[in-house]
Enzyme design. Structure first.
Site, mmCIF file in Angstrom:
data_model
loop_
_atom_site.group_PDB
_atom_site.id
_atom_site.type_symbol
_atom_site.label_atom_id
_atom_site.label_comp_id
_atom_site.label_asym_id
_atom_site.label_seq_id
_atom_site.Cartn_x
_atom_site.Cartn_y
_atom_site.Cartn_z
ATOM 1 N N GLY A 231 0.830 -1.258 -0.144
ATOM 2 C CA GLY A 231 0.072 -0.123 -0.128
ATOM 3 C C GLY A 231 0.658 1.116 0.161
ATOM 4 O O GLY A 231 1.857 1.276 -0.203
ATOM 5 N N CYS A 257 12.046 -0.816 2.251
ATOM 6 C CA CYS A 257 11.025 -0.901 1.353
ATOM 7 C C CYS A 257 9.918 0.056 2.025
ATOM 8 O O CYS A 257 9.926 1.444 2.034
ATOM 9 C CB CYS A 257 10.446 -1.975 1.022
ATOM 10 S SG CYS A 257 9.618 -1.969 -0.529
ATOM 11 N N LEU A 258 8.709 -0.159 2.484
ATOM 12 C CA LEU A 258 7.634 0.556 3.199
ATOM 13 C C LEU A 258 8.423 1.285 4.250
ATOM 14 O O LEU A 258 8.204 2.514 4.337
ATOM 15 C CB LEU A 258 6.666 -0.290 3.358
ATOM 16 C CG LEU A 258 5.337 0.641 4.049
ATOM 17 C CD1 LEU A 258 4.814 1.469 2.892
ATOM 18 C CD2 LEU A 258 4.096 -0.189 4.429
ATOM 19 N N HIS A 343 15.314 -5.332 -1.257
ATOM 20 C CA HIS A 343 15.236 -6.344 -0.309
ATOM 21 C C HIS A 343 16.429 -7.071 -0.221
ATOM 22 O O HIS A 343 16.715 -8.137 -0.959
ATOM 23 C CB HIS A 343 13.932 -7.390 -0.632
ATOM 24 C CG HIS A 343 12.598 -6.627 -0.482
ATOM 25 N ND1 HIS A 343 12.009 -6.568 0.843
ATOM 26 C CD2 HIS A 343 11.908 -6.120 -1.308
ATOM 27 C CE1 HIS A 343 10.946 -6.217 0.567
ATOM 28 N NE2 HIS A 343 10.749 -5.691 -0.541
ATOM 29 N N GLU A 345 17.316 -9.110 1.992
ATOM 30 C CA GLU A 345 16.789 -10.402 2.643
ATOM 31 C C GLU A 345 16.601 -11.448 1.510
ATOM 32 O O GLU A 345 16.501 -12.631 1.905
ATOM 33 C CB GLU A 345 15.858 -10.391 3.712
ATOM 34 C CG GLU A 345 14.437 -10.336 3.190
ATOM 35 C CD GLU A 345 13.853 -9.215 2.404
ATOM 36 O OE1 GLU A 345 12.914 -9.141 1.600
ATOM 37 O OE2 GLU A 345 14.488 -8.122 2.593
#
Length: 369
Positions: A231, A257-258, A343, A345
Site C-alpha cells: 500500500g 521498502c515501506l 530487499h 533479505e
C-alpha cells in the site's frame, strides 16, 4: 489429460481492455492492482510476500508451478496476492524435495489463477499504460458484471494496507539470550528479514503496525527496524511518528521498502506512486558510497521523491536504481539511521545486498560504545 478442457477465464483491466485465458480449476473472481514480476524463480516467495497484498500478479516467467512448493519457502503463513495470471501453469512438478504441487497449494488457499494468457502482450500493455486495477474471473460472470464490480475497487494511491497484513499481537523471534535486541514494527514483514536478523545474534520482538513508540521502547531494544509492506506509505501517520521519536532519541534505525518510505515521510520528504513499480530479482543498483554495483530483489510501487531528498540537509542518497535513477537507499548525516528501497533479505541467487544487515549491527555496536 485431466485439464485438457479447462473453463474459459478472463482478465479485465480498469480501462476496459480484455485478455482471455483458462482457469486452472478454482472458480471465483479476484480484484486488485495488476502488476508483474520478472523473476525466473521464487514464485512461492512472491505469492506469500505481504507487500503484494491487494495485487493481481502477472508472472513473466512462462512456466509457473514446475518445481512445486516447499514449506520452508514462504514469507508469510498465507498467500498474500489477490490472484495470479500466467502463461503456462504446471500441474505436475519435478523437484524431489517439494512438499506438494502448486495446484494443491492454490486450492488450499482458494486462490484464483488464470493461465494460457498472452503475458508478453499483457506486460507490454501495462508497461505502456501504467499500473491499474483489474479483475480476473473464472466463474462465468459477464463483462458488464465485472465492469460494475471493478468500479468499486479502491485505487492503490492513498490506500493503507499495512493493517491488513500486520500481526495482531507482539511476538518474538530468535534466541532470548542473543547479544542484541531489536524492536521491529510489522508493516508487512517478511519471514526472511527476521531470519537474517536472528542469525546475526539478534532477539527480535515484532510489534503490530499500530503500536506506539512507548511499546517498542519498552522492550529496551538496541535497535529499531521498520519493515516492508503493501500500500501507500502516506496514510501511515503512526509509523511516521514512531520513526521521528526513535531518531529524536538518537537510537539506531533501519528501514526496508515501506519502512524506507516511512522514514522519508517522517522528515517531510514526500513519496509518489510510480507509473510502474519495480518487481523482480535482477534490478541493478549503484552503491554510491562504495562505488559498486549490486544486483537486487525489488518489490515496490511507491518511491521517495529524489529532488526533495537531495535538498534535505540531513540526508544523503546512498543507492540509486540504475534503470531509472530512482532512490534506492538513503542515510541520515546526523543520526544513526539508514534505509533501502530494495530487499537485501531476498537473496535470489545474488547475495550482493546482505551486507546491509551487517551494517545495521555495526551501527548498533557504535551506539553502545
Amino acid at each position: 489429460m485431466k485439464y485438457a478442457n479447462r473453463k474459459k477465464a478472463i482478465l479485465l483491466l480498469s480501462d476496459g481492455t480484455i485478455f482471455h485465458g483458462k482457469s486452472i480449476g478454482i472458480e471465483g473472481t479476484a480484484f486488485g492492482e495488476v502488476c508483474f514480476n520478472t523473476g525466473m524463480t521464487g514464485y512461492q516467495e512472491i505469492f506469500t510476500d505481504p507487500s503484494y497484498y491487494g495485487q493481481i500478479m502477472v508472472a513473466t516467467n512462462p512456466h509457473i508451478g514446475n518445481y512445486g512448493v516447499h514449506e520452508n519457502e514462504i514469507e508469510a503463513d498465507e498467500i498474500k496476492i489477490s490472484g495470479l495470471v500466467c502463461k503456462n501453469f504446471s500441474f505436475n512438478y519435478s523437484r524431489p524435495d517439494a512438499s506438494g504441487s502448486l495446484e494443491d497449494y492454490f486450492t488450499k488457499h482458494n486462490l484464483v489463477c488464470i493461465s494460457d494468457v498472452d503475458t508478453r502482450a499483457l506486460v507490454s500493455y501495462i508497461r505502456d499504460n501504467g499500473a491499474m486495477n483489474a479483475v480476473i474471473s473464472t466463474d462465468g460472470k459477464s463483462i458488464d458484471e465485472l465492469k460494475a464490480m471493478l468500479k468499486e475497487v479502491p485505487d492503490m494511491n492513498g490506500l493503507e494496507l499495512a493493517s491488513k497484513v500486520s500481526t495482531k499481537e507482539p511476538y518474538f523471534v530468535g534466541d532470548e539470550n542473543a547479544t542484541y535486541k531489536i524492536a521491529a514494527l510489522d508493516l508487512g514483514i517478511k519471514k526472511n528479514i527476521l531470519r537474517n536478523l536472528a542469525k546475526r545474534d539478534c532477539y527480535i520482538k515484532v510489534f503490530p503496525y499500530n503500536a506506539a513508540y512507548e511499546d517498542l521502547a519498552g522492550f529496551n531494544p538496541d535497535g529499531f527496524f521498520l519493515s516492508n509492506g503493501p500500500g501507500d506509505p502516506d496514510p501511515l501517520v503512526g509509523a511516521q511518528k514512531i520513526a521521528s521519536q526513535i531518531l529524536e532519541n538518537n537510537q539506531p534505525l533501519f528501514g526496508i521498502c515501506l519502512g524506507h518510505q516511512v522514514i522519508a515521510l517522517a522528515h517531510g520528504i514526500s513519496t509518489y506512486k510510480m507509473f510502474n513499480g519495480h518487481r523482480g530479482i535482477n534490478h541493478p543498483v549503484m552503491n554510491l558510497i562504495a562505488g559498486k554495483g549490486e544486483i537486487t530483489s525489488q518489490n515496490h510501487g511507491f518511491a521517495v521523491n529524489k529532488e526533495e531528498l537531495e535538498q534535505h540537509p540531513d540526508f544523503e542518497i546512498t543507492h540509486l536504481h540504475l534503470n531509472d535513477g530512482t532512490v534506492a537507499g538513503m542515510r541520515m548525516k546526523n543520526k544513526n539511521c539508514f534505509s533501502v528501497q530494495y530487499h537485501p533479505e531476498a537473496s535470489p541467487g545474488p547475495h550482493d545486498a546482505s551486507y546491509l544487515f551487517d551494517e545495521f549491527i555495526e551501527n548498533i555496536k557504535k551506539s553502545k560504545n
